[in-house]
Write a protein that holds these residues in place. Sequence first.
Motif, short mmCIF file in Angstrom:
data_model
loop_
_atom_site.label_atom_id
_atom_site.label_comp_id
_atom_site.label_asym_id
_atom_site.label_seq_id
_atom_site.Cartn_x
_atom_site.Cartn_y
_atom_site.Cartn_z
N SER A 14 20.73 37.15 23.00
CA SER A 14 19.79 37.79 23.93
C SER A 14 18.40 37.17 23.82
CB SER A 14 19.70 39.29 23.62
OG SER A 14 20.96 39.90 23.78
N ASP A 15 17.95 36.98 22.57
CA ASP A 15 16.60 36.40 22.39
C ASP A 15 16.52 35.01 22.98
OD1 ASP A 15 15.85 38.68 21.10
OD2 ASP A 15 16.16 37.88 19.08
N ARG A 16 17.59 34.24 22.79
CA ARG A 16 17.58 32.88 23.34
C ARG A 16 17.55 32.89 24.86
NH1 ARG A 16 22.74 29.17 22.83
NH2 ARG A 16 22.95 29.75 25.02
N LYS A 17 18.34 33.80 25.47
CA LYS A 17 18.36 33.89 26.93
C LYS A 17 17.01 34.32 27.46
CE LYS A 17 22.64 32.82 27.98
NZ LYS A 17 22.95 31.67 28.88
N GLN A 18 16.40 35.30 26.77
CA GLN A 18 15.07 35.74 27.20
C GLN A 18 14.06 34.61 27.07
OE1 GLN A 18 14.22 39.19 24.85
NE2 GLN A 18 15.78 40.46 25.85
N ALA A 19 14.17 33.85 25.97
CA ALA A 19 13.25 32.72 25.77
C ALA A 19 13.45 31.67 26.84
CB ALA A 19 13.46 32.12 24.38
N GLU A 20 14.73 31.39 27.19
CA GLU A 20 15.00 30.41 28.24
C GLU A 20 14.44 30.87 29.57
OE1 GLU A 20 19.20 29.93 28.17
OE2 GLU A 20 19.22 28.63 26.39
N GLN A 21 14.62 32.19 29.87
CA GLN A 21 14.08 32.73 31.12
C GLN A 21 12.57 32.64 31.14
OE1 GLN A 21 15.54 33.53 33.82
NE2 GLN A 21 13.73 34.30 34.91
N LYS A 22 11.96 32.95 30.00
CA LYS A 22 10.50 32.88 29.90
C LYS A 22 10.02 31.45 30.08
CE LYS A 22 6.64 34.42 27.03
NZ LYS A 22 6.25 35.08 25.76
N ILE A 23 10.77 30.51 29.49
CA ILE A 23 10.40 29.09 29.63
C ILE A 23 10.50 28.67 31.09
CG2 ILE A 23 11.17 26.75 29.11
CD1 ILE A 23 11.92 27.77 26.31
N ARG A 24 11.57 29.13 31.78
CA ARG A 24 11.70 28.78 33.21
C ARG A 24 10.55 29.36 34.02
NH1 ARG A 24 17.31 29.50 32.07
NH2 ARG A 24 17.19 31.71 32.64
N GLU A 25 10.21 30.62 33.73
CA GLU A 25 9.10 31.23 34.46
C GLU A 25 7.78 30.52 34.17
OE1 GLU A 25 9.22 35.24 33.17
OE2 GLU A 25 10.99 35.78 34.35
N GLN A 26 7.57 30.19 32.89
CA GLN A 26 6.33 29.50 32.54
C GLN A 26 6.27 28.12 33.17
OE1 GLN A 26 6.42 29.66 28.28
NE2 GLN A 26 5.41 31.65 28.18
N ALA A 27 7.44 27.44 33.20
CA ALA A 27 7.47 26.11 33.83
C ALA A 27 7.13 26.21 35.31
CB ALA A 27 8.85 25.48 33.64
#
Length: 929
Positions: free
Chosen positions: A421-434
Motif C-alpha cells: 500500500s505504501d509503495r502504491k501511494q508513493a507511486e501515485q504521489k510521484i505521478r501527481e508530483q510529476a
Amino acid sequence: MNLNKIHKDIILIVDDTPSNLEVLFHFLEHSNFKVMVAENGKSAIEIAEYAFPDLILLDVLMPGIDGFETCQRLKANLATKDIPIIFMTAFSEKVDKVKGLNLGAVDYITKPLEYDEVLARVNIHLRLRNLTKKLTEQNERLEVEIFERKRVEEELRRHSAALAEWNNRYQALIQASGQILYDWNLHTNDIKYGGNVEEILGYSMAEMSGGLKRCLELIHPEERNLFNQQIKHALSTKERLHLEFRVCRKDGTYITVEDNGYLFLDCTGKVARMAGFIIDISERQAALQERKQAQAEREQAFVALQQSEARFRRLVESNIIGITLTDLRGNITEANDAFLHMLGYDREALLSGKLRWQDMTPPEYYSLDERAIAELICAGVSTPFEKEYIRQDGSRVPVVVGRALVEKSQQTTVGFVLDISDRKQAEQKIREQAALLDITTDAILVQDLDNQIQFWNKGAEHLYEWMSEEVLNNNANRLLYKKRNLAQLKNIQKILAEDGSWEGELHQVTKQGKEIIVASRWTLVRDNEAQPKSILIVNSDITEKKQLEAQFLRAQRMESLGTLASGIAHDLNNTLTPMMMTVQLIEAKLSDQKSQQWLTILETNIKRAADLVKQVLWFSRGAEGNFKTLEVRILISEIGKILKQTFSRAIEIRIDIPKQNQWNISGDATQLHQVLMNLCINARDAMPDGGILKISAKTFWVDNNYARMNLDAKVGSYVMITVADTGTGIPREIIDRIFEPFFTTKEVGKGTGLGLSTVLGIIKSHGGFVNVVSRVGSTEFQVCLPITETIETANKLAGNHELLAGNGEVILVIDDEDSIREITKTCLEKNAYKVLVACDGIEAIALYTQHQQEISVVVIDMMMPSMDGPTAINVLKKINPNIKIIGVSGLTSNHEMIKILGNNVKTFLSKPYTSNDLLRNLQLVLNTK
C-alpha cells in the motif's frame, strides 16, 4: 687412453691445391681430428649438408665458386649456417678480411700457414662452438623448467582457490556446529580460536588471548595437573589428544567440555602445532552414566530442534511479511499475525477454517491465481505477482503474492504476502508530483555536482526554449549563462555547501540568446548516507517584473526631482516677476543712454533666468506650446538640413524616412525641434573624432503587453523617431540618471545638465515617451509620439490687442509675495487703474465681499498659504458667477490650468511676466463679455 677424447671433432678442409690439402690433412689428423677434404666450393657445400662438420677451413681463391660465395651459401642454409668457417688466403688485404667476416666467417688465416697457429685457432673456435651448444641446450632446458614451473604455479593457484572455497565452507560448518576450534603454535605459544567461543564460554576473542597460560587459567584447578600430563603425553607420543575437563565461563559457572586435538609435525619430524575442536558436553555429562553418550546426543538434537522451531516461529510472527500455509483448494490452514492484521482478521477466524483466499480475491484477479496454481503444480513454485485482497471490512489492499509447494503428496503450499500500500501511494504521489512539475510555469531542473542537467520540466522548456532531450546530460553553465555572469555562481556553491540552500536573482540567457532575470531557489539534495548527490533548482522569470520595477523607481525618482524642481521654479518665478516689472518701470523714469544700456542688460539676464526656469518646468510638468498637426518627414528633414550645415564634415549625417508614409503628429514644432537638436548635439559630443549620426522614423503599435511594460506608453499607434550615433556609448551604471536635471558627464562649462530633462518633459507633454538603447560604440534615443489625424488648435487666449491704459477700473491683486503685490500695484496705478491688494485667499474674499460692485477684475496667484488660488476662485464664483479672473502661476502652464479650473478664469499669466503682459491680458479680460 684419454677417455674425454673419444669423440673426435670433424674438420672440413676446402682447397683447390692438392699439396695444401695433403699437408693440412695429415697435420690435423695427427692432432686427433677427423678430417674431410673438398677441392671446390660445390663439393664442400654437399659434404657440409650431410656430414655436418664441426669447423670448415675454406680457401678464398678457387675455380668456379670462390670461397666468399661458398661461405655465403653455407650461411644461407639453415642446416649449415651455424658451422664456424675460417678463411685461408695468400692475400692479406684488409678489404678481403672484412668482406669475409661480414659474410659470416669467424676468423682469417694468411698463407703460408703456420700450423701451430692453425691448430690454436681451430681449437679456440671449436671450444667456442661447444660452449655455444651447451648454452643453447641449457637455455632449452631452462625454458622447459620455466614452462613446468608456470604449470605448477597455475596448478597451485587452482588448488589454493579450491582450498579457500573449502575453507569458507569449513568455517560455515564450524559456526553451525556449535564448536570451539583452536590452533596452538608450539614455537610462539600462541593459540588462535575460532567457532562459537563467545556463545559457549562468553568470552570475546581478545579476552581469550594469552596462549597456553590463559587456557590453564580457565581450566578447573582440580583438573589442571591432568590437563598438563595429557598434553605432555600427546606431545611425546605424537598421538591424538582426547580429554574431558571443566572450563570456567565468563559468568563464573563451569561447563564440561571435550577436547579433541591433532598434532602436526614440521619437516624435521618435530611437533609444530596442535589443532583441534572443543565441544560443550555439559548436558551429556548430566545424563545417565550407562547411556550418557547416546542420551546426550538425543538431548542435543532435541534442543537444537526446539531452537530451530523457536527461531522459525519468531521469524514467522515478527516478520512484516504475511506468511500462510494453504492447500491447492484455497483453504488457509495457518497464517502469521502479520497476514491476519493485514486483512483485518483475528486468529479465531483462522482457527474456524473459514478463511479461503478465493473469497478474499476480487474476480478480476482469478486468472492470475489460476495461472499461479498451474505454475505451482508444474514447477513447485510460482512467480511473485501483484494483486489485491479484500479485507474483512470490504476495503482492498494491494499486495505482492508468491507461493511454493511444500509437500507434493499433501499439496500444501507456503506463501508470502507483502503489503505494498505504501509503495502504491508513493507511486501515485510521484505521478501527481510529476504532473504538477510539468503544470507549473516555473522552470524546474536538477543538475549533478558537475553541473550536468539530469531533469528538465515543461516550464524550463517554455522559459529557456530548450527541449528536454537537447539539454539532458549537458552542462547547465554553458547553456544558461554568459561568461560574464558565471562569477555569480561561485558564491552560490559556497553557500549551498554550508547551508544546503540558496535564494536570489540570477542573470541568464535563453536558447535564442535573450537575456532574462530569474528568481532562483537552489536546494542541495543528499543521498541515504547524507552525502551531496544533486542540486534541485526552481527558477521563476522576473524579467518583466524587474523592468517594471526599474521604470517605477526611475519614474518615482523623476517625480521627486520634478517636485523639487517645480518648487524651486515657483520660488524663482516669484523672485523674477517683480524684478522684470521693476526694470520696465525704471526704464520709463531713466532716459539717459547709459542707464538704458544697464537696464537692457538687466532685463536680458532676467529673461535668461526665466528661460532656465522654464526648462526646469518643462522637465517637471511638461510644456505649454502651440500644438499643430505636423508631418514627421518635414520635421526630420528640417533638422537634417541644419545638421549638415552646422556639424563637422567628420560626422556623416544619414536620414532614413520612408517616402511613401505621411505620418502626422500633434505637437509644437519649436519644442520638437529643440528635442531633436538636443539629442543630435549630444550625439555629436559623443563622437569627437567623427562618426555616423543617423535619424530614422518608423511606426509601431503599442499593445497591452508593451503598455504594461512601459509606464508612459498607452495602447495605440506611435511613430518612433530614432537618433543613433556611433560614439562612446553611455555606461550602464549612469544610464538611469541621464534624464535627471543638472546631471551631466560633460566638463564644467560645457553643459547645464538640462538638455535631456527638457527632452523628457517636452515629449511627455506631447503624450509620448523616450527609450534609450546604449552599448559600447553606439547609442540610440527612441522618441515615441502618438500618431494623430486631428489638428489641435493653438492657444486661443493669445492675441494681439492694443495696449491701452485703464479708466479707473478697480483691480483686486492677490499674491502672498509682498514684492509682487507692491510692484503690480505700482504698475497698474501708473496706468490709470485702482488697486486693492490681498496676501491670501481669505483676505481676498473679505475684500471682494466689501467691494464687489467696484471690482472689475481679480488677478490671483494659484499657490498661496491659508487658502490657495483654485479654492478662492471657486468661492468667488459662488459670490459672483460673472466675475472676471486672471490666474497667475509660477509653476503650472496655461493648458494645465484650463484642465483644472475650466471656465472659471478668463486667461492665465505665467510667472515671470512683464508689465506689458499684465496690461495686455487685463485689457483682454476687460473687453471680454
